[in-house]
Scaffold this motif. Structure first.
Motif, PDB file in Angstrom:
ATOM      1  N   GLU A 261       1.114  -0.815   0.328  1.00  0.00           N
ATOM      2  CA  GLU A 261      -0.321  -0.293  -0.407  1.00  0.00           C
ATOM      3  C   GLU A 261       1.012   1.532  -0.014  1.00  0.00           C
ATOM      4  N   SER A 262       2.258   1.305   0.959  1.00  0.00           N
ATOM      5  CA  SER A 262       2.744   2.301   0.085  1.00  0.00           C
ATOM      6  C   SER A 262       4.497   1.639   0.488  1.00  0.00           C
ATOM      7  N   LEU A 263       5.287   2.620  -0.368  1.00  0.00           N
ATOM      8  CA  LEU A 263       6.272   2.191  -0.289  1.00  0.00           C
ATOM      9  C   LEU A 263       7.180   3.396   0.491  1.00  0.00           C
ATOM     10  N   GLU A 264       8.435   2.502   0.990  1.00  0.00           N
ATOM     11  CA  GLU A 264       8.746   3.427   2.221  1.00  0.00           C
ATOM     12  C   GLU A 264      10.454   3.680   2.013  1.00  0.00           C
ATOM     13  N   THR A 265      11.033   2.871   0.962  1.00  0.00           N
ATOM     14  CA  THR A 265      12.850   3.062   1.161  1.00  0.00           C
ATOM     15  C   THR A 265      12.592   3.584  -0.231  1.00  0.00           C
ATOM     16  N   ARG A 266      13.803   3.918  -0.642  1.00  0.00           N
ATOM     17  CA  ARG A 266      14.521   4.400  -2.157  1.00  0.00           C
ATOM     18  C   ARG A 266      14.086   3.025  -2.772  1.00  0.00           C
ATOM     19  N   GLU A 267      14.829   1.922  -1.971  1.00  0.00           N
ATOM     20  CA  GLU A 267      15.226   0.445  -2.808  1.00  0.00           C
ATOM     21  C   GLU A 267      13.154   0.093  -3.311  1.00  0.00           C
ATOM     22  N   GLU A 268      12.791   0.211  -2.388  1.00  0.00           N
ATOM     23  CA  GLU A 268      11.575  -0.534  -2.708  1.00  0.00           C
ATOM     24  C   GLU A 268      10.975   0.109  -4.192  1.00  0.00           C
ATOM     25  N   LEU A 269      10.455   1.574  -3.761  1.00  0.00           N
ATOM     26  CA  LEU A 269      10.656   1.986  -4.430  1.00  0.00           C
ATOM     27  C   LEU A 269      11.578   2.704  -6.256  1.00  0.00           C
ATOM     28  N   VAL A 270      12.590   1.802  -5.793  1.00  0.00           N
ATOM     29  CA  VAL A 270      13.675   1.201  -7.454  1.00  0.00           C
ATOM     30  C   VAL A 270      12.921  -0.193  -7.577  1.00  0.00           C
ATOM     31  N   LYS A 271      12.419  -0.836  -6.850  1.00  0.00           N
ATOM     32  CA  LYS A 271      12.130  -2.401  -7.273  1.00  0.00           C
ATOM     33  C   LYS A 271      10.821  -2.255  -8.000  1.00  0.00           C
ATOM     34  N   TYR A 272       9.544  -1.450  -7.609  1.00  0.00           N
ATOM     35  CA  TYR A 272       8.238  -1.262  -7.984  1.00  0.00           C
ATOM     36  C   TYR A 272       8.258  -0.858  -9.628  1.00  0.00           C
ATOM     37  N   LEU A 273       9.218   0.535  -8.996  1.00  0.00           N
ATOM     38  CA  LEU A 273       9.063   1.258 -10.312  1.00  0.00           C
ATOM     39  C   LEU A 273       9.854   0.120 -12.103  1.00  0.00           C
ATOM     40  N   SER A 274      10.722  -0.540 -11.296  1.00  0.00           N
ATOM     41  CA  SER A 274      11.222  -1.625 -12.546  1.00  0.00           C
ATOM     42  C   SER A 274      10.635  -2.920 -12.668  1.00  0.00           C
ATOM     43  N   ILE A 275       9.426  -2.693 -12.436  1.00  0.00           N
ATOM     44  CA  ILE A 275       8.515  -3.874 -12.283  1.00  0.00           C
ATOM     45  C   ILE A 275       7.526  -3.514 -13.366  1.00  0.00           C
ATOM     46  N   VAL A 276       7.030  -1.891 -13.122  1.00  0.00           N
ATOM     47  CA  VAL A 276       6.529  -1.203 -14.311  1.00  0.00           C
ATOM     48  C   VAL A 276       6.894  -1.491 -15.183  1.00  0.00           C
ATOM     49  N   ILE A 277       8.101  -0.144 -15.147  1.00  0.00           N
ATOM     50  CA  ILE A 277       8.739   0.028 -16.901  1.00  0.00           C
ATOM     51  C   ILE A 277       9.147  -1.380 -16.943  1.00  0.00           C
ATOM     52  N   PHE A 278       9.381  -2.676 -17.150  1.00  0.00           N
ATOM     53  CA  PHE A 278       9.906  -3.529 -17.594  1.00  0.00           C
ATOM     54  C   PHE A 278       8.214  -4.162 -18.031  1.00  0.00           C
ATOM     55  N   ASN A 279       7.853  -4.421 -17.356  1.00  0.00           N
ATOM     56  CA  ASN A 279       6.150  -4.919 -17.954  1.00  0.00           C
ATOM     57  C   ASN A 279       5.445  -3.973 -19.049  1.00  0.00           C
ATOM     58  N   ALA A 280       6.218  -2.872 -19.473  1.00  0.00           N
ATOM     59  CA  ALA A 280       5.032  -2.053 -20.159  1.00  0.00           C
ATOM     60  C   ALA A 280       6.194  -2.009 -20.922  1.00  0.00           C
ATOM     61  N   SER A 281       7.364  -2.287 -21.209  1.00  0.00           N
ATOM     62  CA  SER A 281       8.593  -2.383 -22.478  1.00  0.00           C
ATOM     63  C   SER A 281       8.997  -3.788 -23.075  1.00  0.00           C
ATOM     64  N   ALA A 282       9.542  -4.385 -21.734  1.00  0.00           N
ATOM     65  CA  ALA A 282      10.156  -5.341 -22.437  1.00  0.00           C
ATOM     66  C   ALA A 282       9.288  -6.339 -22.001  1.00  0.00           C
ATOM     67  N   GLN A 283       8.515  -6.680 -21.466  1.00  0.00           N
ATOM     68  CA  GLN A 283       7.694  -8.230 -21.387  1.00  0.00           C
ATOM     69  C   GLN A 283       6.366  -7.605 -22.335  1.00  0.00           C
ATOM     70  N   HIS A 284       6.158  -6.627 -23.037  1.00  0.00           N
ATOM     71  CA  HIS A 284       5.099  -6.501 -23.647  1.00  0.00           C
ATOM     72  C   HIS A 284       6.310  -6.887 -24.884  1.00  0.00           C
ATOM     73  N   ALA A 285       6.306  -6.311 -25.541  1.00  0.00           N
ATOM     74  CA  ALA A 285       7.478  -7.066 -26.470  1.00  0.00           C
ATOM     75  C   ALA A 285       8.029  -8.354 -26.621  1.00  0.00           C
ATOM     76  N   ALA A 286       7.825  -8.872 -25.418  1.00  0.00           N
ATOM     77  CA  ALA A 286       8.284 -10.200 -25.625  1.00  0.00           C
ATOM     78  C   ALA A 286       6.724 -11.543 -25.646  1.00  0.00           C
ATOM     79  N   VAL A 287       5.535 -10.743 -24.991  1.00  0.00           N
ATOM     80  CA  VAL A 287       5.159 -11.859 -25.440  1.00  0.00           C
ATOM     81  C   VAL A 287       3.628 -11.035 -26.453  1.00  0.00           C
ATOM     82  N   ASN A 288       3.845 -10.011 -26.988  1.00  0.00           N
ATOM     83  CA  ASN A 288       3.505  -9.198 -28.091  1.00  0.00           C
ATOM     84  C   ASN A 288       3.136  -9.715 -28.880  1.00  0.00           C
ATOM     85  N   PHE A 289       5.268  -9.025 -29.912  1.00  0.00           N
ATOM     86  CA  PHE A 289       5.254  -9.321 -31.580  1.00  0.00           C
ATOM     87  C   PHE A 289       5.630 -10.397 -31.714  1.00  0.00           C
ATOM     88  N   GLY A 290       5.547 -11.272 -31.113  1.00  0.00           N
ATOM     89  CA  GLY A 290       6.040 -12.708 -31.341  1.00  0.00           C
ATOM     90  C   GLY A 290       4.146 -13.600 -31.787  1.00  0.00           C
TER      91      GLY A 290
END
Length: 163
Positions: A17-46
């Motif tokens: 529900e909330s992010l308490e540390t910079r590391e948590e923010l980096v972790k969840y932003l990385s997940i969002v960025i990966f899913n909206a870019s690389a994960q989507h490309a891997a699943v979609n374009f093939g």
């Protein structure tokens, strides 16, 4: 927390529900960025590579999968295949969804120069260098392959989902 986030949290019970540390923010932003870019490309374009051959597209089949081995004959197969209209719709949909946009921006491309701080510019430069190295390695490996692997090659990964 905004009401929109509270509405989607039940869909993602592992998301805090909330992010308490910079590391948590980096972790969840990385997940969002990966899913909206690389994960989507891997699943979609093939998709067209797979669904372009209609028997690989179970949503178009008219008969249930066989429940016993050795009981399928050519008549069953022909009755299972979709009619021309259904097959055309499936092919057209898969083709349309797997096309890159004319003005597509690929991973690491930020043309608007939204980032002006020097540490951010350096991070972008490092990121682009790593993307280039991965792209070069994938293209080198592809030389000996009968079919190029391209789905997670950085120069084929859009910055985000664009449907």
């Amino acid at each position: 927390m905004c009401s929109e986030v509270k509405c989607i949290l039940p869909l993602f019970p592992e998301f805090p529900e909330s992010l308490e540390t910079r590391e948590e923010l980096v972790k969840y932003l990385s997940i969002v960025i990966f899913n909206a870019s690389a994960q989507h490309a891997a699943v979609n374009f093939g998709q067209f590579d797979w669904y372009g051959w209609i028997p690989n597209s179970p949503s178009t089949m008219r008969m249930p999968p066989p429940d016993q081995k050795g009981k399928v004959d050519m008549d069953y197969i022909m009755k299972s295949l979709p009619d021309h209209e259904c097959a055309s719709l499936a092919l057209g949909t898969a083709w349309a969804l797997t096309q890159f946009q004319e003005n597509e921006l690929y991973l690491g491309t930020y043309p608007d120069m939204c980032f002006t701080e020097q540490p951010v510019k350096e991070a972008i430069k490092t990121f682009r260098k790593k993307l280039y190295e991965v792209t070069k390695e994938i293209k080198t490996r592809n030389v000996d392959l009968p079919f190029d692997y391209c789905y997670l090659c950085p120069d084929n990964i859009p910055n985000s989902v664009a449907v």
